[in-house]
Design an enzyme around this catalytic site. Structure first.
Site, short mmCIF file in Angstrom:
data_model
loop_
_atom_site.label_atom_id
_atom_site.label_comp_id
_atom_site.label_asym_id
_atom_site.label_seq_id
_atom_site.Cartn_x
_atom_site.Cartn_y
_atom_site.Cartn_z
N ASN A 142 0.95 -1.34 0.04
CA ASN A 142 -0.07 0.14 0.04
C ASN A 142 0.79 1.10 -0.02
OD1 ASN A 142 -1.68 2.00 0.21
ND2 ASN A 142 -2.26 1.36 2.57
N LYS A 172 0.06 4.45 -0.31
CA LYS A 172 -0.39 5.62 0.17
C LYS A 172 -0.19 6.90 -0.90
CE LYS A 172 -0.02 3.55 4.69
NZ LYS A 172 0.14 3.41 6.11
N HIS A 217 -9.42 1.34 4.95
CA HIS A 217 -8.03 1.40 5.61
C HIS A 217 -8.38 2.47 6.82
CE1 HIS A 217 -3.84 2.71 6.42
NE2 HIS A 217 -3.66 1.72 5.95
N GLU A 272 -6.48 4.93 7.87
CA GLU A 272 -6.48 6.08 7.59
C GLU A 272 -7.64 6.84 7.01
OE1 GLU A 272 -2.44 5.86 5.50
OE2 GLU A 272 -1.48 5.20 7.44
N GLU A 297 -5.28 -4.67 10.69
CA GLU A 297 -4.25 -3.94 10.96
C GLU A 297 -4.35 -3.32 12.00
OE1 GLU A 297 -2.30 -2.55 6.75
OE2 GLU A 297 -3.85 -1.48 7.09
N GLY A 349 2.74 2.18 10.89
CA GLY A 349 3.69 3.33 10.71
C GLY A 349 4.34 3.61 11.75
N SER A 405 3.94 -2.28 9.97
CA SER A 405 5.31 -2.27 10.31
C SER A 405 5.73 -3.50 9.92
CB SER A 405 5.38 -1.72 11.83
OG SER A 405 5.37 -0.68 12.09
P1 PGA Z 1 3.11 0.38 7.48
O1 PGA Z 1 1.72 0.61 7.00
O2 PGA Z 1 3.52 -0.97 7.16
O3 PGA Z 1 4.14 1.57 7.00
O4 PGA Z 1 2.79 0.17 9.13
C1 PGA Z 1 0.74 -0.36 6.54
C2 PGA Z 1 -0.62 -0.08 6.27
O5 PGA Z 1 -1.00 0.99 6.64
O6 PGA Z 1 -1.21 -0.70 5.25
#
Ligand code: PGA
Length: 258
Positions: free
Chosen positions: A10, A12, A96, A98, A169, A175, A214
């Protein structure tokens, strides 16, 4: 042999069309064609470049990070599932964290988006996960269930069961460099799988459940070894072609060693 775990990147709001081309040519050099699908979710404007760059690779699928549930109309800034499909996308992320936290996406909207994406013949990765406060309050499973059940209850989802993928997640791991421990991830994945089996639809077995938060080359093998983890949804580490190729290699090795 275990079904090959699915690695999904992903991106983003990273990578323009030209950066997408450059990334994919380096990635495809480092990672040879395999049997398992590898998925990329670039920004929508970079989807055509990604589709072109991966045209000769049957193992690579391209998806969009978000859609609107309407087919077309006066919705400035939005794009529909049918448009994404026409641009060559085969997959769509829905819900997601976010989108939920930063853009106020509600559970009702995730249902409408999942239904619209499936209607347009896309495969859906529905993202679910609890915040740290919710985990500390002992509500992790309940929160995930509140995000999952309304989508699973939609007729259009049940009749397209084989095109559904779930991504667990935990919000506190996205992140942040913190990853769920294999025990915590395993518990949540098995709870989600149990719910999917309970709801059940068709003979295909429950949809795969990916882990996200992560994931990196250094921890992916340990996560993929957990019973119930059927793949990984990767943010930060999917932006580097060598790191993501290492993650994809670990996924194909996990299939052949189990
Ligand atoms: P990340 O993001 O691997 O940077 O933690 C995962 C995601 O948001 O799908």
């Amino acid at each position: 042999m275990r079904k090959s775990p699915i690695p999904a990147g992903n991106w983003k709001m990273h990578k323009s069309p030209s950066e997408t081309e450059a990334f994919l040519s380096r990635f495809l050099e480092s990672y040879g064609e395999g049997d398992a699908p590898v998925l990329f979710f670039p920004p929508a404007v970079s989807v055509p470049a990604a589709v072109r760059a991966t045209r000769d690779r049957k193992d690579v699928g391209i998806g969009v990070q978000n859609i609107h549930w309407e087919r077309e109309g006066a919705f400035t800034g939005e794009l529909s599932a049918a448009m994404a499909r026409d641009a060559g996308a085969t997959h769509c992320l829905v819900g997601h964290s976010e989108r939920r936290a930063l853009f106020g996406e509600t559970v009702e909207e995730t249902v409408k988006k999942a239904v619209a994406a499936l209607d347009a013949d896309l495969q859906v990765i529905l993202c679910v996960g609890e915040s740290l406060d919710e985990r500390d309050a002992g509500r992790a499973e309940a929160v995930v269930r509140e995000q999952l059940d309304p989508v699973l209850g939609a007729d259009a989802v049940r009749s397209a069961w084989h095109r559904l993928i779930i991504a667990y997640e935990p919000v506190w791991a996205i992140g942040t460099g913190r990853t769920a421990s294999p025990d915590d991830a395993g518990r949540m994945h098995r709870a989600i799988r149990a719910r999917l089996e309970e709801v059940g639809a068709g003979d295909d077995g429950p949809p795969p459940v990916l882990y996200g938060g992560s994931v990196k080359p250094g921890n992916v093998a340990e996560l993929l070894a957990v019973d119930g983890v059927d793949g990984v949804l990767v943010g930060g580490a999917s932006l580097d072609p060598h790191d993501f190729a290492a993650i994809c290699t670990a996924a194909s090795e996990a299939a052949s060693t189990s």
